[in-house]
Design a protein around this motif. Structure first.
Motif, mmCIF file in Angstrom:
data_model
loop_
_atom_site.group_PDB
_atom_site.id
_atom_site.type_symbol
_atom_site.label_atom_id
_atom_site.label_comp_id
_atom_site.label_asym_id
_atom_site.label_seq_id
_atom_site.Cartn_x
_atom_site.Cartn_y
_atom_site.Cartn_z
ATOM 1 N N GLN A 74 13.661 -16.298 -13.321
ATOM 2 C CA GLN A 74 13.064 -17.564 -12.884
ATOM 3 C C GLN A 74 11.566 -17.416 -12.624
ATOM 4 N N ILE A 75 11.176 -16.282 -12.025
ATOM 5 C CA ILE A 75 9.754 -16.050 -11.752
ATOM 6 C C ILE A 75 8.978 -16.013 -13.056
ATOM 7 N N ARG A 76 9.531 -15.314 -14.058
ATOM 8 C CA ARG A 76 8.843 -15.237 -15.344
ATOM 9 C C ARG A 76 8.729 -16.617 -15.989
ATOM 10 N N SER A 77 9.758 -17.421 -15.829
ATOM 11 C CA SER A 77 9.699 -18.752 -16.445
ATOM 12 C C SER A 77 8.631 -19.611 -15.781
ATOM 13 N N HIS A 78 8.388 -19.407 -14.481
ATOM 14 C CA HIS A 78 7.342 -20.165 -13.794
ATOM 15 C C HIS A 78 5.966 -19.885 -14.399
ATOM 16 N N LEU A 79 5.778 -18.676 -14.900
ATOM 17 C CA LEU A 79 4.475 -18.318 -15.487
ATOM 18 C C LEU A 79 4.197 -19.074 -16.776
ATOM 19 N N GLU A 80 5.233 -19.679 -17.334
ATOM 20 C CA GLU A 80 5.072 -20.409 -18.595
ATOM 21 C C GLU A 80 4.311 -21.718 -18.410
ATOM 22 N N ARG A 124 0.832 -1.211 0.000
ATOM 23 C CA ARG A 124 0.000 0.000 0.000
ATOM 24 C C ARG A 124 0.862 1.255 0.000
ATOM 25 N N ARG A 125 1.915 1.265 0.801
ATOM 26 C CA ARG A 125 2.813 2.426 0.859
ATOM 27 C C ARG A 125 3.499 2.656 -0.483
ATOM 28 N N LEU A 126 3.710 1.578 -1.228
ATOM 29 C CA LEU A 126 4.365 1.695 -2.530
ATOM 30 C C LEU A 126 3.374 2.003 -3.650
ATOM 31 N N GLY A 127 2.084 2.075 -3.326
ATOM 32 C CA GLY A 127 1.085 2.374 -4.356
ATOM 33 C C GLY A 127 0.637 1.165 -5.143
ATOM 34 N N ALA A 128 1.061 -0.038 -4.744
ATOM 35 C CA ALA A 128 0.643 -1.262 -5.438
ATOM 36 C C ALA A 128 -0.662 -1.751 -4.796
ATOM 37 N N PHE A 129 -1.754 -1.037 -5.074
ATOM 38 C CA PHE A 129 -2.987 -1.229 -4.315
ATOM 39 C C PHE A 129 -3.646 -2.580 -4.596
ATOM 40 N N ARG A 130 -3.616 -3.029 -5.846
ATOM 41 C CA ARG A 130 -4.222 -4.336 -6.139
ATOM 42 C C ARG A 130 -3.467 -5.448 -5.427
ATOM 43 N N LEU A 131 -2.168 -5.336 -5.422
ATOM 44 C CA LEU A 131 -1.359 -6.338 -4.735
ATOM 45 C C LEU A 131 -1.621 -6.286 -3.234
ATOM 46 N N ALA A 132 -1.779 -5.094 -2.694
ATOM 47 C CA ALA A 132 -2.108 -4.946 -1.279
ATOM 48 C C ALA A 132 -3.452 -5.606 -0.979
ATOM 49 N N ALA A 133 -4.452 -5.337 -1.830
ATOM 50 C CA ALA A 133 -5.784 -5.915 -1.617
ATOM 51 C C ALA A 133 -5.735 -7.438 -1.658
ATOM 52 N N ALA A 134 -4.975 -7.988 -2.605
ATOM 53 C CA ALA A 134 -4.867 -9.448 -2.704
ATOM 54 C C ALA A 134 -4.208 -10.029 -1.455
ATOM 55 N N THR A 135 -3.232 -9.330 -0.917
ATOM 56 C CA THR A 135 -2.541 -9.806 0.286
ATOM 57 C C THR A 135 -3.460 -9.749 1.498
ATOM 58 N N ARG A 193 -0.907 -19.162 -9.628
ATOM 59 C CA ARG A 193 -0.586 -18.057 -10.532
ATOM 60 C C ARG A 193 -0.602 -16.723 -9.792
ATOM 61 N N LYS A 194 -1.601 -16.540 -8.921
ATOM 62 C CA LYS A 194 -1.673 -15.302 -8.150
ATOM 63 C C LYS A 194 -0.449 -15.155 -7.254
ATOM 64 N N ALA A 195 0.003 -16.256 -6.684
ATOM 65 C CA ALA A 195 1.182 -16.207 -5.814
ATOM 66 C C ALA A 195 2.431 -15.839 -6.610
ATOM 67 N N ILE A 196 2.551 -16.388 -7.820
ATOM 68 C CA ILE A 196 3.717 -16.078 -8.655
ATOM 69 C C ILE A 196 3.688 -14.615 -9.090
ATOM 70 N N LEU A 197 2.507 -14.113 -9.462
ATOM 71 C CA LEU A 197 2.397 -12.700 -9.840
ATOM 72 C C LEU A 197 2.723 -11.793 -8.658
ATOM 73 N N ALA A 198 2.322 -12.195 -7.455
ATOM 74 C CA ALA A 198 2.663 -11.410 -6.273
ATOM 75 C C ALA A 198 4.173 -11.392 -6.057
ATOM 76 N N GLU A 199 4.807 -12.531 -6.247
ATOM 77 C CA GLU A 199 6.266 -12.610 -6.121
ATOM 78 C C GLU A 199 6.946 -11.760 -7.192
ATOM 79 N N ASP A 256 -6.724 -9.940 1.377
ATOM 80 C CA ASP A 256 -7.692 -11.024 1.172
ATOM 81 C C ASP A 256 -7.113 -12.355 1.650
ATOM 82 N N GLN A 257 -5.846 -12.563 1.342
ATOM 83 C CA GLN A 257 -5.191 -13.799 1.785
ATOM 84 C C GLN A 257 -5.103 -13.841 3.309
ATOM 85 N N GLU A 258 -4.806 -12.681 3.919
ATOM 86 C CA GLU A 258 -4.769 -12.600 5.384
ATOM 87 C C GLU A 258 -6.127 -12.974 5.980
#
Length: 890
Positions: free
Chosen positions: A431-437, A166-177, A446-452, A179-181
């Motif tokens: 390596q993270i990008r290759s995991h998306l393949e 949230r502090r970094l402005g990555a609001f969607r990623l914050a919301a997903a985190t 997939r959501k976890a990899i995108l978060a990473e 939700d996971q909490e």
């Protein structure tokens, strides 16, 4: 070892406690078995929010544990001291205590408590703005807690990580985190975690301007509040509810929430919390009870005296607003000025560019309220001059600083540990990008990899800042002060004017400068109506809807007419500094009302370019004078990358961009565009097309010799992750480069070009950041060293773009400046098409230094012959384009 002042306080407490319980209400225990009793009292005080008492008791507990040589009791006491110090904003003591506690727990192989201390250290890093380190530590906490089944630490780690996003402005990623909490806390029936998640999710709704939805979340948090819930969380919930009530206009409810919070902070002796409480109450009372509001602001300032870590700008600005409503303008200006100085000092103390961005963006209102007060007084024109300087102070400061820092040649000075960290991060991203393949990924994985991926991208940005800060020459960098009116006028010749807009909640202003004149006009349009009209206008214009003409006339009347008539007759060049929603507006399309032609657009009278601030414009001008004048004037052009044939190779990242609605089809006329450009600089143009238009080729080129760098390809803009915005090039067969030249990679380049041409969709767009312009591709090229960028506001059609770009280079080859070449290219299309299709040219805007001339040879064939030939070719191309529906560079 605790700091000396804490040891002295413990000794003093021991001595004073010996004279009886009337002083502190407790006595120092004589035996080690009493240590747990003291700790229990410290925890009780902490739960009540009495942090100073809690720390004093914890220090006595530590002293007693050392006497009995009980390592577990020592480690727990140190942790208690760290927690109390954290809530007292004594972060040095918190770090020291948590680290000492961590060391003891590790010695005892108590992995749970050791992990808890790592989490505490990470959270403290967020308060000292070291967000990259905080993220790295929180990832350790989350991974280990999930593996070991430690629910409370797992939930707390997710909560803290979401807050960093949230502090970094990555609001969607914050919301997903968050939700996971909530999911984990609900599954494990962990009440405090459930309440925490609802508060944090509600906070995001407040950020997005949905207070009613936020209040629903806060009420749900209160319903799930555990009986033994922590007082800090209870105070936070009251603050958030108060803010929601304020935005809903429910002042009485907001006052009740803030009063409860203030009473809680008074009982705890938490001075910073008391300052916040008084400031919030002052804000609510401003409209209906100014005297009471003033009392609260003055009390907040009184409490803040002598506290180095407290930001005083909010109560100062609030008090200034009270005096302004009382028509005590001089007093208001003094207080607003003090608030700005406090804000500037607080901002300068931050080491992270993201924190500086957040501070600047979140407090634009203070600068603009000072501007309003100055213009209300307007003392003999002097206040208008101060108002302009204040506006410059509010703009593009972080961009300017990062641009200057980018000059450092840090590679040769890079410390081994930073070089190793950079290499490891590069490998991790790949390596993270290759995991998306993996096509068998489920949605959760997939959501976890995108978060990473997002975490690693943010870490990459912070690493770049760390690398620059560690350069031996970083401390000696000189950042230019914001320009005054006189200094800004020195940038202009007799034919140029600079128009700097300011949009606040109160009004829309235009500060107009020429070489020998300066004035300020208030526009006859409200900010709310302006926002609606600009959004409507840009949409109509991009769709070629005829409705744009009517709205264009209205905007001309409201934004141009008030000051245009006051310009000297010889002015034919405008530099426009837009603000807020005006950053999306192509001013050149606005249509003059009246005169010999009711359809005469602003572009027909002026060449127009855009800047982010006058100070930044001066810096871009200095870049030109500092560059080597003897370097070859060459053009570098990348066009028509191979996309379909290498689809499988770019699949990992393709899917990420496809989810944001981006297209990956060929750009068939980009090669024709490249050949047209080549005809104007045949001997000094290097074209890379097809398989050769690859990311690795571009990155390994020496970019110094090129005065123009041109991309004719797809632009992929990410509003949520601006540094993920990319230009699409050919992927490489060895998979080391995926073909996405991202903004974060562009920022690392050394590219001292006079002009960068981004002949792709929406390359002028990105994430708007108040006071800093649009974060995305264009800003990345300024970081890299470019003096100006030709970019686009919306999707552009392929065939008409090829023709437009040819006209632009044609006029450059005739010795015209960049801004004049752009203007005449647009006039060529107006002459050919009339006003029926403005979307074909209106989306192109020039940002940055406007007046430079690109030294390039004349075309080898005569211009009239070429014009006719290219015009005929364009007709054929557009006819073909009709058969390729929807083919755009988007």
């Amino acid at each position: 070892m605790l700091r000396g002042r804490h040891n002295l306080r413990v000794i003093a407490l021991c001595f004073l406690s010996s004279i009886g319980p009337s002083v502190f209400g407790f006595a120092v225990p004589a035996h080690a078995e009493e240590t747990s009793k003291i700790r229990a009292r410290a925890i009780e005080a902490f739960q009540r929010g009495e942090y100073r008492t809690a720390r004093d008791l914890a220090e006595l507990s530590l002293l007693n544990a050392r006497d009995s040589r009980n390592r577990l009791d020592q480690a727990q006491a140190l942790s208690d001291i760290g927690n109390a110090s954290f809530y007292l904003s004594d972060y040095d003591s918190a770090f020291e205590s948590f680290r000492a506690s961590l060391g003891l727990f590790q010695e005892m192989e108590d992995h749970y408590r050791a992990t808890d201390q790592i989490k505490n250290i990470a959270i403290t890093h967020t308060m000292t703005h070291d967000l990259d380190r905080a993220m790295a530590l929180l990832e350790q906490v989350i991974e280990r807690s999930e593996r070991e089944g430690w629910t409370d630490l797992y939930v707390s780690g997710l909560s803290s990580l979401g807050s960093v996003y949230r502090r970094l402005g990555a609001f969607r990623l914050a919301a997903a985190t968050f939700d996971q909490e909530l999911e984990v806390a609900t599954r494990e029936r962990y009440a405090e975690g459930i309440a925490d998640a609802w508060i944090r999710k509600g906070h995001l709704y407040l950020i997005f301007g949905r207070p009613r939805k936020a209040l629903e979340h806060f009420d749900t948090a209160a319903d799930n509040w555990p009986k033994d819930g922590s007082k800090p969380h209870a105070g936070w919930l009251l603050i958030e509810k108060g803010r929601a009530y304020e935005e809903l206009g429910r002042s009485d409810a907001a006052i009740r929430a803030y009063r409860r919070f203030l009473e809680m902070e008074k009982r705890s002796g938490h001075t910073q919390g008391m300052i916040r409480g008084h400031t919030y109450l002052g804000r609510v009372y401003e409209k209906n009870d100014p005297d009471r509001a003033r009392q609260h602001y003055e009390r907040a300032l009184e409490l803040a005296k002598g506290m180095e870590s407290v930001a005083r700008y909010a109560p100062l600005a609030g008090l200034a607003g009270i005096y302004l409503t009382m028509d005590e303008v001089d007093r208001a200006i003094d207080l607003y000025s003090a608030a700005v100085e406090e804000l500037e000092s607080f901002r300068a103390a931050q080491s992270s560019a993201q924190d500086k961005l957040a501070i600047t963006a979140g407090n634009q209102w203070i600068y603009k309220e000072l501007i309003h007060a100055l213009l209300e007084r307007n003392r003999e024109g002097e206040d208008e001059i101060r108002a302009f300087h204040t506006l410059e102070r509010a703009r593009s400061r972080v961009l300017l600083e990062t641009m200057i820092a980018s000059r450092l040649e840090v590679e040769r000075e890079l410390a081994p540990e930073l070089r190793d960290r950079e290499r490891e991060l590069t490998i991790r991203l790949r390596q993270i990008r290759s995991h998306l393949e993996n096509r068998d990924l489920n949605s959760t994985d997939r959501k976890a990899i995108l978060a990473e991926l997002a975490r690693s991208e943010l870490e990459s940005e912070e690493l770049l800042l760390a690398i620059r800060r560690h350069s031996p020459r970083y401390a000696s960098l000189h950042y230019p002060a914001p320009l005054s009116v006189e200094e800004s006028q020195a940038l202009l010749d007799d034919q140029s004017a600079l128009v700097s807009f300011s949009v606040s909640d109160r009004h829309v202003l235009a500060f107009v400068l020429t070489a020998d004149a300066f004035f300020v006009d208030r526009m006859p349009i409200t900010p709310k109506v302006l926002r609606q009209q600009v959004e409507n206008y840009v949409e109509l214009l991009a769709r070629d809807s005829l409705g744009w003409i009517k709205v264009g006339k209205r905007l001309f009347r409201d934004l141009i007419e008030p000051w245009r008539a006051r310009l000297p007759p010889q002015i034919d060049r405008l530099v426009i500094i837009p603000d807020k929603e005006l950053e999306a507006l192509p001013f050149e399309t606005l249509i003059r009302v009246g005169g010999p032609s009711i359809h005469r657009m602003l572009i027909e009278d002026f060449s127009i370019s855009y800047a982010l601030s006058s100070t930044l414009l001066a810096e871009l001008g200095r870049r030109g004078s500092d560059s080597r004048s003897d370097r070859p004037r060459a053009i570098l052009l990348f066009a028509d990358p191979e996309l379909e044939s290498s689809k499988s190779m770019s699949a990992p990242m393709r899917s990420v961009y496809e989810e944001e609605g981006h297209d990956f089809g060929r750009v068939p006329y980009s090669l024709a565009e490249a050949r047209a450009v080549e005809s104007y600089a045949r001997t000094s143009t290097r074209i890379y097309a097809g398989a050769n238009a690859s990311e690795s080729v571009f990155k390994h080129l020496d970019l110094e010799p090129f005065s123009v760098v041109h991309f004719a390809t797809h632009g992929l803009i990410s509003r949520n992750h601006p540094n993920r915005s990319a230009l699409l090039l050919t992927p490489d067969t060895d998979l080391k480069e995926d073909g996405f030249l991202q903004a974060r990679e562009i920022s690392r380049l050394r590219l001292p070009a006079d002009l960068v041409v981004l002949s792709a969709c929406r390359t002028a767009r990105g994430r708007p950041m108040a006071g800093e312009g649009i974060q995305g591709l264009a800003q990345a090229f300024f970081h890299a060293g470019a003096r100006s960028v030709l970019a686009t506001l919306w999707d552009i059609e392929d065939a008409p773009t090829a023709y437009f770009i040819e006209r632009f280079y044609h006029h450059l080859s005739l010795g015209k400046s960049k801004s004049e070449s752009l203007r005449t290219a647009k006039l060529d299309l107006i002459s050919r098409d009339g006003l029926e299709h403005p979307s074909r040219w209106a989306g192109f805007i020039l940002i940055g230094e406007p007046d430079g001339i690109i030294d390039m040879p004349r075309p080898e064939i005569s211009a009239p012959w070429w014009w006719a030939a290219f015009g005929a070719l364009s007709i054929l191309l557009m006819a073909a384009a009709l058969r390729v529906l929807g083919r755009r560079r988007a």
